[in-house]
Structures are given as C-alpha cells and as structure tokens.
Design an enzyme around this catalytic site. Sequence first.
Site, PDB file in Angstrom:
ATOM      1  N   GLY A 240       8.353   2.979   4.431  1.00  0.00           N
ATOM      2  CA  GLY A 240       6.912   2.810   4.581  1.00  0.00           C
ATOM      3  C   GLY A 240       6.236   2.906   3.233  1.00  0.00           C
ATOM      4  N   GLU A 262      12.477   4.708   1.403  1.00  0.00           N
ATOM      5  CA  GLU A 262      12.403   3.296   1.029  1.00  0.00           C
ATOM      6  C   GLU A 262      10.918   2.959   1.058  1.00  0.00           C
ATOM      7  OE1 GLU A 262      11.853  -0.102   0.978  1.00  0.00           O
ATOM      8  OE2 GLU A 262      12.943  -0.507   2.846  1.00  0.00           O
TER       9      GLU A 262
HETATM   10  N1  LIG Z   1       8.238  -0.222   2.292  1.00  0.00           N
HETATM   11  C1  LIG Z   1       7.862  -0.915   3.327  1.00  0.00           C
HETATM   12  O1  LIG Z   1       8.616  -1.594   3.938  1.00  0.00           O
HETATM   13  C2  LIG Z   1       6.510  -0.822   3.837  1.00  0.00           C
HETATM   14  C3  LIG Z   1       5.436  -0.686   2.995  1.00  0.00           C
HETATM   15  N2  LIG Z   1       4.216  -0.602   3.520  1.00  0.00           N
HETATM   16  C4  LIG Z   1       3.082  -0.508   2.578  1.00  0.00           C
HETATM   17  O2  LIG Z   1       2.217   0.467   3.067  1.00  0.00           O
HETATM   18  C5  LIG Z   1       0.925  -0.108   3.307  1.00  0.00           C
HETATM   19  C6  LIG Z   1       0.317   0.557   4.501  1.00  0.00           C
HETATM   20  O3  LIG Z   1       1.065   0.264   5.670  1.00  0.00           O
HETATM   21  P1  LIG Z   1       1.227   1.345   6.802  1.00  0.00           P
HETATM   22  O4  LIG Z   1       1.690   0.795   8.047  1.00  0.00           O
HETATM   23  O5  LIG Z   1      -0.064   2.104   6.850  1.00  0.00           O
HETATM   24  O6  LIG Z   1       2.425   2.235   6.229  1.00  0.00           O
HETATM   25  P2  LIG Z   1       2.681   3.748   6.498  1.00  0.00           P
HETATM   26  O7  LIG Z   1       3.496   4.272   5.389  1.00  0.00           O
HETATM   27  O8  LIG Z   1       1.407   4.418   6.821  1.00  0.00           O
HETATM   28  O9  LIG Z   1       3.525   3.755   7.873  1.00  0.00           O
HETATM   29  C7  LIG Z   1       4.910   3.707   7.963  1.00  0.00           C
HETATM   30  C8  LIG Z   1       5.406   4.661   9.050  1.00  0.00           C
HETATM   31  O10 LIG Z   1       5.048   5.996   8.727  1.00  0.00           O
HETATM   32  C9  LIG Z   1       4.305   6.580   9.800  1.00  0.00           C
HETATM   33  N3  LIG Z   1       3.380   7.567   9.247  1.00  0.00           N
HETATM   34  C10 LIG Z   1       2.173   7.352   8.667  1.00  0.00           C
HETATM   35  N4  LIG Z   1       1.643   8.521   8.261  1.00  0.00           N
HETATM   36  C11 LIG Z   1       2.516   9.492   8.615  1.00  0.00           C
HETATM   37  C12 LIG Z   1       2.533  10.907   8.498  1.00  0.00           C
HETATM   38  N5  LIG Z   1       1.556  11.575   7.915  1.00  0.00           N
HETATM   39  N6  LIG Z   1       3.601  11.593   8.990  1.00  0.00           N
HETATM   40  C13 LIG Z   1       4.610  10.935   9.592  1.00  0.00           C
HETATM   41  N7  LIG Z   1       4.654   9.596   9.729  1.00  0.00           N
HETATM   42  C14 LIG Z   1       3.628   8.885   9.245  1.00  0.00           C
HETATM   43  C15 LIG Z   1       3.641   5.409  10.465  1.00  0.00           C
HETATM   44  O11 LIG Z   1       3.224   5.750  11.763  1.00  0.00           O
HETATM   45  P3  LIG Z   1       2.012   4.974  12.476  1.00  0.00           P
HETATM   46  O12 LIG Z   1       2.548   3.632  12.775  1.00  0.00           O
HETATM   47  O13 LIG Z   1       1.711   5.769  13.684  1.00  0.00           O
HETATM   48  O14 LIG Z   1       0.885   4.937  11.487  1.00  0.00           O
HETATM   49  C16 LIG Z   1       4.782   4.409  10.422  1.00  0.00           C
HETATM   50  O15 LIG Z   1       5.725   4.737  11.418  1.00  0.00           O
HETATM   51  C17 LIG Z   1       1.199  -1.607   3.476  1.00  0.00           C
HETATM   52  O16 LIG Z   1       0.082  -2.371   3.181  1.00  0.00           O
HETATM   53  C18 LIG Z   1       2.302  -1.798   2.479  1.00  0.00           C
HETATM   54  O17 LIG Z   1       1.767  -1.933   1.200  1.00  0.00           O
HETATM   55  C19 LIG Z   1       4.011  -0.633   4.865  1.00  0.00           C
HETATM   56  C20 LIG Z   1       5.030  -0.762   5.751  1.00  0.00           C
HETATM   57  C21 LIG Z   1       6.377  -0.918   5.282  1.00  0.00           C
HETATM   58  O1  LIG Z   2      10.860  -2.411   3.722  1.00  0.00           O
HETATM   59  C1  LIG Z   2      10.813  -3.591   4.096  1.00  0.00           C
HETATM   60  O2  LIG Z   2       9.939  -4.390   3.846  1.00  0.00           O
HETATM   61  C2  LIG Z   2      11.884  -3.961   4.974  1.00  0.00           C
HETATM   62  C3  LIG Z   2      13.051  -4.483   4.246  1.00  0.00           C
HETATM   63  C4  LIG Z   2      13.141  -5.928   4.407  1.00  0.00           C
HETATM   64  C5  LIG Z   2      14.514  -6.387   4.137  1.00  0.00           C
HETATM   65  O3  LIG Z   2      15.484  -5.739   4.539  1.00  0.00           O
HETATM   66  O4  LIG Z   2      14.616  -7.433   3.541  1.00  0.00           O
END
Ligand SMILES: NC(=O)C1=CN([C@@H]2O[C@H](COP(=O)(O)OP(=O)(O)OC[C@H]3O[C@@H](n4cnc5c(N)ncnc54)[C@H](OP(=O)(O)O)[C@@H]3O)[C@@H](O)[C@H]2O)C=CC1
Ligand SMILES: O=C(O)CCCC(=O)O
Length: 492
Positions: A240, A262
Amino acid sequence: MLDATATLPLKDPELFRQANFIDGKWVKADSGKTLTVRNPATGEPVGEVPAMGAAETRRAIEAAHAAQPAWRAMLAKDRAAILRKLNDLMLANADDLAAIMTAEQGKPLAESKGEVAYAASFIEWFAEEGKRVYGDTIPQNAKGRRIIVQKEPIGVFAAITPWNFPAAMITRKTGPGWAAGCTGVIRPASQTPFSALAIAVLAERAGMPPGVCNVITGPSGETGKELTGNPLVRKLTFTGSTDVGRTLLAQCAPTIKKTSMELGGNAPFIVFDDADLDAAVQGAMQSKYRNTGQTCVCANRILVQDGVYDAFAAKLKTAVEALKVGPGTEEGVTQGPLINADAVAKVEEHVADATKRGAKVVTGGKRHSRGGNFYEPTVLADVPPEAMMFREETFGPVAPLFRFKTEEEAVRLANDTPFGLAAYFYARDVGRIFRVAEALEAGIIGINEGLISTEVAPFGGVKESGLGREGSHYGIDEYLEVKYLALGGIGT
Ligand SMILES: NC(=O)C1=CN([C@@H]2O[C@H](COP(=O)(O)OP(=O)(O)OC[C@H]3O[C@@H](n4cnc5c(N)ncnc54)[C@H](OP(=O)(O)O)[C@@H]3O)[C@@H](O)[C@H]2O)C=CC1
Ligand SMILES: O=C(O)CCCC(=O)O
C-alpha cells in the site's frame, strides 16, 4: 445483505460471500454492522461485508495460532498438494473470479482474468518452493562440534493488502506463507474484499484445514491495530502507500514483528537517443496504462532524451489515443475507471499543477465524458521537474514527459526521489545498459522491458519503497526464521 445475483451473474454464486472466514466458518461482525462495496464504474453497490473490530480480529488471530502446529507439522509435499489444488481451482473458476474483480475494482475483464492467472501462479510457484526450504551445515569452528542451520516457519502472519490487485496481492503473500508452514489472517482493502473472500472459498474446497486461512474485513484502524499489536502475530506483510506503511511499521515495533513492506513508487521510464522507439512506446504503454495507471510499478515520470523527444511524443500520442475507456465489462475496453472520486481528484490536481507550471497537454488532460470515476488517458509534454507529478505517484492514466540531454542528467533525475521500487530504460548501447542499470536506485529495473511482474522474480523496492521481496525463491525467506543448532560432544 444485498442480493448480488442479478448484477453479478456467476457460474458458481457460492464464490460471492458477504461474510468473513474465521476458523473455517463464515461469520458476521459481532455488531452486525456492514460496509458497502461499490462498483467504481457505476457507483452501484456490489455487496456488503462485515465491519469487524478488534475482538473479531483477535479471534481470527487466535484461530490461526491454534491451527499453526498441525499445519507446520505436515510434510511440505502434503501442503503443496493442497496449494496446487487451490491453484487449479482458481484457474478453473477464472471467469467468476474475474467477474467479481471487475465489479469491485473496475479493471477490464481481460485484465482481471490475467490477474487471476497471475495470482494463481504465486500459489503454484510456492507450492513447489515450499519443498525446497533447505538448511545448511557449516564447517565446525572447534573440534568435536557440529553446526547445523535449519529454517522454520515464523508462525502467524497478517496480510494487509490494497485494492489495485485484489487477488494477486493476496496470493503473493499467502502463497509463500502457507507453503512455509505459516497460518495467516488476511485483511483485504475495503474497496475490494470479495476477491479475497472468493479465494478463501476455494482454499476451503482445496482442503485447507480450518484456521490456516482467515479473512476479515472492517475499518482499517481497529483491525490494523490488533493485527500489528497482537503478540501472536509474528509477521506483518503489507502492500500500500508509504504513509500507511510507516504507521504500520511503528505499530509493529513494540512486539518486534518481522515485516515486509511493498510501498509506493515513483518509477522513472527513460528513453535514450539510441532506443528502439517503437519498442519504447510499447513498453511505456504497458507500464503506464496497465490497470489505468494504478500500480506501484507504473511509469510515473517518462524522461526522454532531446534527440528522440518529439518523435517519441508523437508515437505515444497515437498509441494513447487508441485506448478505449469504459466499464470493464464492456467489449474492447482497455481503460477502466479509477478506484474512486479521491483518485480522480488527485489526478486532476497533478495535471492542473503541471500545466500551471508550463506543461502542454498532448492528448487527454481532463475527466472523461462518461463522467464518474473515468479520466481521459493523458500525455503531457515539457513537464518541469518542479511539478508535483515528478515528486509524487500520480496513480492514474497520465504520462508526463520530461526532457533531458545527457546520460548523467537522466540518472540524476531518475534517482531524485525518496522512492525506489521500479525503474525502466530503453537503450541499445551495451556499455550504457550496464552503467545505467547499476546507477539506478531501484529494486526492479526493466531494460527494454515494460512488464516486469512475474512470480519467478523478486519484487520489491529500496529507499522509501519498502522492505523485503515477494515472489521468486527469495519470497519464502520472508516467512522463515533461521535456527542455528550447535552440537557439542561429537568427539572428532
Ligand atoms: N504500493 C501499492 O501497490 C499501492 C500504493 N498505493 C498508493 O497509495 C495511495 C493511496 O491509496 P490507498 O488505497 O489510500 O492506500 P492505503 O495505503 O491507504 O491502503 C492500503 C491498505 O492499507 C489499509 N490501511 C489504510 N490505513 C490503515 C491503517 N491505519 N491500519 C491498517 N491498515 C490500513 C487499507 O484499508 P482500507 O481499504 O480500509 O482503507 C488497505 O487495505 C495511492 O494513490 C497510491 O499512490 C495505493 C495502493 C497500492
Ligand atoms: O503494488 C502494486 O501495484 C501491485 C504490484 C503489481 C505487480 O505485481 O505488477
């Protein structure tokens, strides 16, 4: 509970569960409260899931803890048989899993089907890898002694996953965890819980004993605090945003959990003068517009050398204008909606900021005429490095082009970010290929390649993009502890 059968016709409706899975039972929240999941293409409800809190999360952790000794004691070969069955069931039910994914996440059906296969590949890969958790013998440091190293499952893991890959981010974590002999609690994103719940149905059918796979849904703060604070959880694996990753790391600190993080990226995609331009355009399309620009390895900054800048921009424009935007269920659509209104607002803000600073819109640049969460596939030229989109992940279908003159300048610009997940470049000079690959600060480098994701290679970042690696033979180590046995009194 909503009746989803009319809007989501499935061959096997049992795969769509509006309940949680704890200790082999399908359960509701103690409070009876639910969260509604909406289709990002239409805004219509897809279904409801339990809004679980700390007490139910604790029960899921305790169920995983109770199931761990027996699961760990099984032969790796027997765990592998269950995992292979799960892989087979995921592939056999790919149409239904893809329909569920498109309904909750929005990606085009063909892309959802591709993700189901990608998700299953982690289960299959780690089913095999679990049999190869080898230890070591180390030459003794004193007469009469032997040194043996063995690897053991870490125990209960918690997996907190994002909405952009609702199935693959589950299996990339649970595959190695289960194969290593760990049991776990999965807490999927609130926007996309149904894919995770469907995988739990299939895990049960594959013969996974109660408590090995638990799936809970509910407000992130409450469930997250229990998953990170409970001492029975020995490993947290998260995908996330970097901000949330930082919070979770801090919450894990008091109980010193092993963590895999990640997190966000800000991938540079560099096109050098000596690149094969058609291949570079194809790679940029794959890297940038996959999942409507919502992946952490999406090209976020496209750096193009002076000599090929105009030609590259023209070819990219043509390719981008051929994309078809619409609901993922519509024939021929290649770009689905963004996940929600906040995501559209962030893209709008980045584009407004860049154009205010002098960037030119080559194509797109505004909300799509379909309305809702749809945004036009966009190319911006002459974006200055001061723009927000140079610093932050846009997470949308926008390709900003930055101009550079020398190799040194490209590398400096590429590394000018606290993130370091993926980086891409297109070049043909073999000396340059090694120089640039070694100079880029990222965990994954695509060289004349726009698609780097596969279960056989290590996925993960450096700097603020995270800790640890997923997939490949490295991925299983994240779920293992190393134990050193010092044997004395051997005699010789
Ligand atoms: N590395 C990646 O693959 C990702 C990067 N992102 C980046 O993050 C930005 C925001 O996206 P967003 O969806 O808000 O990502 P988040 O990091 O907020 O969410 C990812 C996961 O973490 C959970 N989460 C959020 N806050 C908490 C907390 N305090 N304790 C435990 N779990 C938590 C979310 O739950 P819930 O769904 O209930 O909020 C979700 O399951 C995107 O615009 C992008 O830039 C987002 C998604 C994936
Ligand atoms: O963190 C992500 O955006 C998911 C990984 C995508 C991939 O496995 O290519």
